[in-house]
Motif scaffolding. Sequence first.
Motif, short mmCIF file in Angstrom:
data_model
loop_
_atom_site.label_atom_id
_atom_site.label_comp_id
_atom_site.label_asym_id
_atom_site.label_seq_id
_atom_site.Cartn_x
_atom_site.Cartn_y
_atom_site.Cartn_z
N VAL A 76 22.64 23.36 2.50
CA VAL A 76 23.85 23.67 3.26
C VAL A 76 24.93 22.60 3.02
CG1 VAL A 76 24.81 23.89 5.60
CG2 VAL A 76 22.63 24.99 5.02
N GLU A 77 24.50 21.35 2.96
CA GLU A 77 25.45 20.26 2.68
C GLU A 77 26.10 20.45 1.32
OE1 GLU A 77 25.44 15.40 2.03
OE2 GLU A 77 23.71 16.37 2.99
N MET A 78 25.29 20.82 0.31
CA MET A 78 25.83 21.05 -1.03
C MET A 78 26.79 22.24 -1.03
SD MET A 78 25.91 20.06 -4.21
CE MET A 78 24.52 18.92 -4.28
N ALA A 79 26.42 23.30 -0.32
CA ALA A 79 27.29 24.48 -0.24
C ALA A 79 28.63 24.12 0.39
CB ALA A 79 26.60 25.59 0.55
N LEU A 80 28.59 23.32 1.44
CA LEU A 80 29.82 22.91 2.12
C LEU A 80 30.74 22.10 1.20
CD1 LEU A 80 28.37 21.98 5.63
CD2 LEU A 80 30.04 23.80 5.15
N GLN A 81 30.14 21.32 0.31
CA GLN A 81 30.94 20.52 -0.62
C GLN A 81 31.73 21.40 -1.58
OE1 GLN A 81 28.54 17.58 -2.66
NE2 GLN A 81 27.62 16.85 -0.75
N HIS A 82 31.22 22.62 -1.82
CA HIS A 82 31.88 23.51 -2.78
C HIS A 82 32.54 24.70 -2.10
CE1 HIS A 82 28.93 21.27 -5.26
NE2 HIS A 82 29.88 21.34 -6.16
N ALA A 83 32.65 24.67 -0.79
CA ALA A 83 33.27 25.77 -0.05
C ALA A 83 34.78 25.64 -0.11
CB ALA A 83 32.78 25.77 1.40
N GLN A 84 35.42 26.47 -0.91
CA GLN A 84 36.87 26.38 -1.09
C GLN A 84 37.63 27.54 -0.46
OE1 GLN A 84 37.20 26.02 -5.34
NE2 GLN A 84 36.73 23.85 -5.35
N LYS A 85 36.91 28.55 -0.01
CA LYS A 85 37.56 29.71 0.60
C LYS A 85 37.56 29.55 2.12
CE LYS A 85 37.92 32.04 -3.32
NZ LYS A 85 39.21 32.42 -3.91
N PRO A 86 38.68 29.77 2.78
CA PRO A 86 38.77 29.55 4.23
C PRO A 86 37.93 30.52 5.05
CG PRO A 86 40.78 30.57 3.41
CD PRO A 86 39.98 30.18 2.21
N ASN A 87 37.54 31.65 4.47
CA ASN A 87 36.78 32.64 5.24
C ASN A 87 35.27 32.51 5.05
OD1 ASN A 87 36.99 33.52 2.54
ND2 ASN A 87 36.77 35.68 3.11
#
Length: 275
Positions: A76-87
């Motif tokens: 989840v931490e890794m996913a959050l680092q690459h989360a670029q879409k606001p939705n």
Amino acid sequence: MAYRLFEGKEHTSSYWKYRPSPSDHLMQQILDFVKKHKGHPFELAVDVGCGSGQGTVLLAKHFTSVVGTDVSPAQVEMALQHAQKPNITYRECLAEELPFGDSSVDLMTAMSAFHWFDRPRFLQEVHRVLKPHGCLALLNYTFDMELSYPDCCSTTLNQVCKEFYAVLHPYRSPHMGSSSIELYREAYKSIPYPVKEWHDCVWVKRSVPLSSYMGMVESFSCYQALLREDPQKAKRLSQDICQRLMAIMKVTSAETEVELAMRYFCLLACKPQEP
């Protein structure tokens, strides 16, 4: 989830770097199914066992809100680092205990993750959270990947790959049985929905550096199990396979591009309108 894997930071990093995203063709099959059987609006999609979010991000441009869930804090931490879409948001939770209300989800996906869940409990949870006519998509790929390289004998190249897989096979988790595709077929048969589809043998080809192919196999749970048991053996095996492949290709760099063919399969189901 029945098994907690992919939780170490190094493994999580390699998972993000090397694991492939589903192809545009596969994603379009899922979206076409949802459009046909549920229709718009596409409000909430949930990607369960999302890992570092490679598949989750593909849903963002089609749904008002997308939530990726995973049991692993590191993923989840890794996913959050690459989360670029606001939705897009991410939640740490069990696949069998999802933090969504009854009949609230338009599409639920599990991309190369369903085989790790407590499958009967997860399917019960899917039924609870899907809206009437909401859809489920479970997809995965088989282990029989194939490489090809110009002016090179593919049979010889893939014989080395098969030897690689054969050494790793004893380290396969018993939870997955002898073949993960059979687990998905069993799930397909067990889902009581009248509207469902099984898509088998969808070959997806992409050009990748040889090092990325090696990194992907090294991210698999069976290689990671060998790495935990005997790190030197695992690293020798990987180095030997890579050197043999380069010798057959007559190249000196593992960054040389090869064509990687992967066989995907997909289960699609639509929850009926309840009386």
